[in-house]
Structures are given as structure tokens and as C-alpha cells.
Design a protein around this motif. Sequence first.
Motif, PDB file in Angstrom:
ATOM      1  N   PRO A 173       0.832  -1.212   0.000  1.00 38.18           N
ATOM      2  CA  PRO A 173       0.000   0.000   0.000  1.00 38.18           C
ATOM      3  C   PRO A 173       0.862   1.256   0.000  1.00 38.18           C
ATOM      4  O   PRO A 173       2.001   1.250   0.467  1.00 38.18           O
ATOM      5  CB  PRO A 173      -0.800  -0.125   1.299  1.00 38.18           C
ATOM      6  CG  PRO A 173       0.062  -0.953   2.189  1.00 38.18           C
ATOM      7  CD  PRO A 173       0.782  -1.914   1.298  1.00 38.18           C
ATOM      8  N   PHE A 174       0.328   2.355  -0.537  1.00 36.52           N
ATOM      9  CA  PHE A 174       1.081   3.605  -0.589  1.00 36.52           C
ATOM     10  C   PHE A 174       0.114   4.771  -0.510  1.00 36.52           C
ATOM     11  O   PHE A 174      -1.038   4.688  -0.929  1.00 36.52           O
ATOM     12  CB  PHE A 174       1.900   3.694  -1.884  1.00 36.52           C
ATOM     13  CG  PHE A 174       1.081   3.545  -3.134  1.00 36.52           C
ATOM     14  CD1 PHE A 174       0.492   4.654  -3.739  1.00 36.52           C
ATOM     15  CD2 PHE A 174       0.887   2.298  -3.714  1.00 36.52           C
ATOM     16  CE1 PHE A 174      -0.268   4.527  -4.890  1.00 36.52           C
ATOM     17  CE2 PHE A 174       0.109   2.156  -4.862  1.00 36.52           C
ATOM     18  CZ  PHE A 174      -0.461   3.265  -5.452  1.00 36.52           C
ATOM     19  N   SER A 175       0.597   5.874   0.041  1.00 37.75           N
ATOM     20  CA  SER A 175      -0.213   7.086   0.135  1.00 37.75           C
ATOM     21  C   SER A 175       0.059   7.978  -1.062  1.00 37.75           C
ATOM     22  O   SER A 175       1.035   7.793  -1.803  1.00 37.75           O
ATOM     23  CB  SER A 175       0.120   7.842   1.419  1.00 37.75           C
ATOM     24  OG  SER A 175       1.445   8.364   1.357  1.00 37.75           O
ATOM     25  N   THR A 176      -0.794   8.969  -1.254  1.00 39.34           N
ATOM     26  CA  THR A 176      -0.602   9.934  -2.332  1.00 39.34           C
ATOM     27  C   THR A 176       0.729  10.646  -2.172  1.00 39.34           C
ATOM     28  O   THR A 176       1.481  10.830  -3.139  1.00 39.34           O
ATOM     29  CB  THR A 176      -1.750  10.963  -2.327  1.00 39.34           C
ATOM     30  OG1 THR A 176      -2.996  10.290  -2.450  1.00 39.34           O
ATOM     31  CG2 THR A 176      -1.591  11.956  -3.467  1.00 39.34           C
ATOM     32  N   GLU A 177       1.037  11.048  -0.947  1.00 38.44           N
ATOM     33  CA  GLU A 177       2.274  11.785  -0.686  1.00 38.44           C
ATOM     34  C   GLU A 177       3.505  10.932  -0.965  1.00 38.44           C
ATOM     35  O   GLU A 177       4.494  11.410  -1.543  1.00 38.44           O
ATOM     36  CB  GLU A 177       2.298  12.269   0.763  1.00 38.44           C
ATOM     37  CG  GLU A 177       3.509  13.117   1.105  1.00 38.44           C
ATOM     38  CD  GLU A 177       3.442  13.689   2.506  1.00 38.44           C
ATOM     39  OE1 GLU A 177       4.295  14.543   2.845  1.00 38.44           O
ATOM     40  OE2 GLU A 177       2.538  13.286   3.273  1.00 38.44           O
ATOM     41  N   GLU A 178       3.444   9.666  -0.570  1.00 38.35           N
ATOM     42  CA  GLU A 178       4.599   8.783  -0.751  1.00 38.35           C
ATOM     43  C   GLU A 178       4.962   8.619  -2.228  1.00 38.35           C
ATOM     44  O   GLU A 178       6.128   8.761  -2.614  1.00 38.35           O
ATOM     45  CB  GLU A 178       4.310   7.416  -0.129  1.00 38.35           C
ATOM     46  CG  GLU A 178       4.321   7.433   1.390  1.00 38.35           C
ATOM     47  CD  GLU A 178       3.773   6.154   1.996  1.00 38.35           C
ATOM     48  OE1 GLU A 178       3.968   5.942   3.203  1.00 38.35           O
ATOM     49  OE2 GLU A 178       3.133   5.362   1.261  1.00 38.35           O
ATOM     50  N   ILE A 179       3.979   8.334  -3.056  1.00 42.59           N
ATOM     51  CA  ILE A 179       4.301   8.110  -4.464  1.00 42.59           C
ATOM     52  C   ILE A 179       4.554   9.424  -5.193  1.00 42.59           C
ATOM     53  O   ILE A 179       5.332   9.488  -6.144  1.00 42.59           O
ATOM     54  CB  ILE A 179       3.192   7.282  -5.158  1.00 42.59           C
ATOM     55  CG1 ILE A 179       3.735   6.733  -6.488  1.00 42.59           C
ATOM     56  CG2 ILE A 179       1.926   8.100  -5.359  1.00 42.59           C
ATOM     57  CD1 ILE A 179       2.893   5.643  -7.084  1.00 42.59           C
ATOM     58  N   ALA A 180       3.945  10.516  -4.725  1.00 42.13           N
ATOM     59  CA  ALA A 180       4.221  11.828  -5.322  1.00 42.13           C
ATOM     60  C   ALA A 180       5.682  12.201  -5.123  1.00 42.13           C
ATOM     61  O   ALA A 180       6.330  12.729  -6.044  1.00 42.13           O
ATOM     62  CB  ALA A 180       3.308  12.882  -4.703  1.00 42.13           C
ATOM     63  N   ASN A 181       6.215  11.922  -3.935  1.00 36.85           N
ATOM     64  CA  ASN A 181       7.626  12.218  -3.652  1.00 36.85           C
ATOM     65  C   ASN A 181       8.553  11.363  -4.510  1.00 36.85           C
ATOM     66  O   ASN A 181       9.604  11.825  -4.967  1.00 36.85           O
ATOM     67  CB  ASN A 181       7.923  11.980  -2.170  1.00 36.85           C
ATOM     68  CG  ASN A 181       7.262  13.026  -1.284  1.00 36.85           C
ATOM     69  OD1 ASN A 181       6.948  14.126  -1.722  1.00 36.85           O
ATOM     70  ND2 ASN A 181       7.033  12.677  -0.030  1.00 36.85           N
ATOM     71  N   GLN A 182       8.162  10.113  -4.739  1.00 42.09           N
ATOM     72  CA  GLN A 182       9.006   9.219  -5.539  1.00 42.09           C
ATOM     73  C   GLN A 182       9.013   9.628  -7.013  1.00 42.09           C
ATOM     74  O   GLN A 182      10.035   9.524  -7.692  1.00 42.09           O
ATOM     75  CB  GLN A 182       8.518   7.775  -5.406  1.00 42.09           C
ATOM     76  CG  GLN A 182       8.712   7.192  -4.015  1.00 42.09           C
ATOM     77  CD  GLN A 182       8.279   5.736  -3.938  1.00 42.09           C
ATOM     78  OE1 GLN A 182       8.668   4.923  -4.765  1.00 42.09           O
ATOM     79  NE2 GLN A 182       7.466   5.402  -2.936  1.00 42.09           N
ATOM     80  N   ILE A 183       7.872  10.093  -7.505  1.00 46.27           N
ATOM     81  CA  ILE A 183       7.780  10.483  -8.912  1.00 46.27           C
ATOM     82  C   ILE A 183       8.287  11.897  -9.133  1.00 46.27           C
ATOM     83  O   ILE A 183       8.850  12.225 -10.180  1.00 46.27           O
ATOM     84  CB  ILE A 183       6.308  10.377  -9.403  1.00 46.27           C
ATOM     85  CG1 ILE A 183       5.818   8.931  -9.283  1.00 46.27           C
ATOM     86  CG2 ILE A 183       6.168  10.875 -10.836  1.00 46.27           C
ATOM     87  CD1 ILE A 183       6.514   7.958 -10.187  1.00 46.27           C
ATOM     88  N   GLY A 184       8.087  12.770  -8.134  1.00 51.20           N
ATOM     89  CA  GLY A 184       8.506  14.155  -8.265  1.00 51.20           C
ATOM     90  C   GLY A 184       7.424  15.062  -8.807  1.00 51.20           C
ATOM     91  O   GLY A 184       7.712  16.000  -9.559  1.00 51.20           O
ATOM     92  N   VAL A 185       6.156  14.790  -8.435  1.00 53.05           N
ATOM     93  CA  VAL A 185       5.051  15.662  -8.814  1.00 53.05           C
ATOM     94  C   VAL A 185       4.316  16.093  -7.548  1.00 53.05           C
ATOM     95  O   VAL A 185       4.520  15.526  -6.474  1.00 53.05           O
ATOM     96  CB  VAL A 185       4.067  14.958  -9.785  1.00 53.05           C
ATOM     97  CG1 VAL A 185       4.781  14.516 -11.050  1.00 53.05           C
ATOM     98  CG2 VAL A 185       3.400  13.768  -9.110  1.00 53.05           C
ATOM     99  N   PRO A 215      -5.745   6.144  11.770  1.00 55.62           N
ATOM    100  CA  PRO A 215      -5.614   5.346  10.542  1.00 55.62           C
ATOM    101  C   PRO A 215      -5.594   6.270   9.324  1.00 55.62           C
ATOM    102  O   PRO A 215      -6.180   7.356   9.350  1.00 55.62           O
ATOM    103  CB  PRO A 215      -6.866   4.464  10.562  1.00 55.62           C
ATOM    104  CG  PRO A 215      -7.840   5.211  11.408  1.00 55.62           C
ATOM    105  CD  PRO A 215      -7.025   5.925  12.450  1.00 55.62           C
ATOM    106  N   ILE A 216      -4.918   5.871   8.281  1.00 51.76           N
ATOM    107  CA  ILE A 216      -4.818   6.699   7.078  1.00 51.76           C
ATOM    108  C   ILE A 216      -5.247   5.883   5.848  1.00 51.76           C
ATOM    109  O   ILE A 216      -5.176   4.652   5.841  1.00 51.76           O
ATOM    110  CB  ILE A 216      -3.389   7.237   6.855  1.00 51.76           C
ATOM    111  CG1 ILE A 216      -2.395   6.086   6.700  1.00 51.76           C
ATOM    112  CG2 ILE A 216      -2.977   8.152   7.991  1.00 51.76           C
ATOM    113  CD1 ILE A 216      -1.005   6.539   6.289  1.00 51.76           C
ATOM    114  N   TYR A 217      -5.700   6.590   4.825  1.00 48.17           N
ATOM    115  CA  TYR A 217      -6.090   5.941   3.584  1.00 48.17           C
ATOM    116  C   TYR A 217      -4.865   5.757   2.691  1.00 48.17           C
ATOM    117  O   TYR A 217      -4.058   6.665   2.515  1.00 48.17           O
ATOM    118  CB  TYR A 217      -7.131   6.776   2.845  1.00 48.17           C
ATOM    119  CG  TYR A 217      -8.522   6.643   3.410  1.00 48.17           C
ATOM    120  CD1 TYR A 217      -9.306   5.522   3.093  1.00 48.17           C
ATOM    121  CD2 TYR A 217      -9.044   7.608   4.264  1.00 48.17           C
ATOM    122  CE1 TYR A 217     -10.582   5.389   3.608  1.00 48.17           C
ATOM    123  CE2 TYR A 217     -10.329   7.476   4.787  1.00 48.17           C
ATOM    124  CZ  TYR A 217     -11.096   6.364   4.450  1.00 48.17           C
ATOM    125  OH  TYR A 217     -12.355   6.226   4.963  1.00 48.17           O
TER     126      TYR A 217
END
Length: 233
Positions: A173-185, A215-217
Motif C-alpha cells: 500500500p502507498f499514500s498519495t504523498e509517498e508516491i508523489a515524492n518518488q515520482i517528483g510531482v 488510521p490513514i487511507y
Amino acid sequence: MIKVMIVEDDPMVAEFNKCYLELVEGFTLQALVHSADEAFSVLDQTEIDLIMLDIFMPGMNGLDFLINLRQQGKSADVIVISAACDNNHIKKALQFGAVDYIIKPFQFERLNSALLGYKGLVGLMEQDVLNQVELDQCILYKEQSVAAKLPKGVDRNTLNVIWEKIQELGQSPFSTEEIANQIGVSRVSMRKYLEFLKQIGSLKLELIYGTVGRPIYKYRCIHTMNNFIHRYL
């Protein structure tokens, strides 16, 4: 363009169907009505190629509408979209000429396949001589190679990069923030892409409970080998 009328008494479902239709190239919404009577009024005034039809409606239900449609000799094709999943409703709908039957709730992928299959059949019927292989592909709704339309603000190249990263994560699972940081957007932009992937059935949103704190989505890939997403890449 294939001219479509949506017949659905639930305003929220009608709006979902409208939004889904707008994602598929080659279709234009001519009317959105909430009853059979309204639908017949439209048909008397407007040329309609395809009707997306609910069954459970106040007044005349969808099956009676379909029967009356054929008795009046109207040629509009019908895709039934209904919560009715018993064999009686399904059999009658198909007997009276429905070209497809989609059971609610459904994923966008299922409706998209039905619409692309129908569009292929319409194109094929414009030919004077039919080829058996092409006819089988349309009637049996085989995989279509048509590139699907992306919603406004979703870029095909960026979507491809995001999907590749999601595939690397597998079932984690991943959050919006986590994958945004990895992609750079930005998180705002990333949320738009993730919601689109959720809408077409490639991601699901889960409530994750940690040992401390609220808990977080988080999103999770439903299937990393989902071929449907490649229609958009």
C-alpha cells in the motif's frame, strides 16, 4: 459519432454513467432522462443510436420500455445497466434485442469494453461484405486496441511513469504523498492520477491502521498485470 441517450432514474448513477461515457472516444451524449416517458419523447424528436437503459424505474420499467421500443419499430440499440441480476430479467432483455447487459455495481472497465465492442460492431456493419474473424471479434467483445480517451488534466506519459512505479510496489500500500515524492510531482496532481486509476479498477483505496496515531487511507494495486490500463498508455 455514436449518439447516446442515458435512461436512469437515479441522478447520481446517471451522472456516473455520463462521466464514464465521456471517457470513451467516439460517443456523444444526446440526452439524459429519468423515465421511459421522457425517453420516448426524446426518441420522437432526436436521432439516437444507443440507449444505456436501467430496468428499475418509476412508471414503465426498462424491460417494458425495451418491448415497446421494438413494437414501435425504433432501431436504437440498447445496453442494459441494471442491478437486476436474475436470469428472468437478463433473458428477457436479450430476447428483445439488448446488445449487452451490465450488472450494477460495475467497474468502468466493463462499460468501456461494451462501448468499444459496440463501436467496432457499428463500424463493421458499414461494410458491404463481412469477414467472419472481424465479426467474431466484435460480437464476442475481444480485446480492443483502440486507445481510450483520458480525462482532462491526465497526461499519458505521466500516467505511464506512475503506473510503472505502482507496478514496482506490487501489492504494497502507498499514500498519495509517498508516491508523489518518488515520482517528483505535486500531491494535488498525483491525487488526480490515482483517483483515475481507482475509477477504472486498477487501484483500490484502503483504510490502514497503524500501531499509533490515526488510521490513514492508502492505495493498493488490484492487479499488477492488469492489461486494461494499457489502453490508456
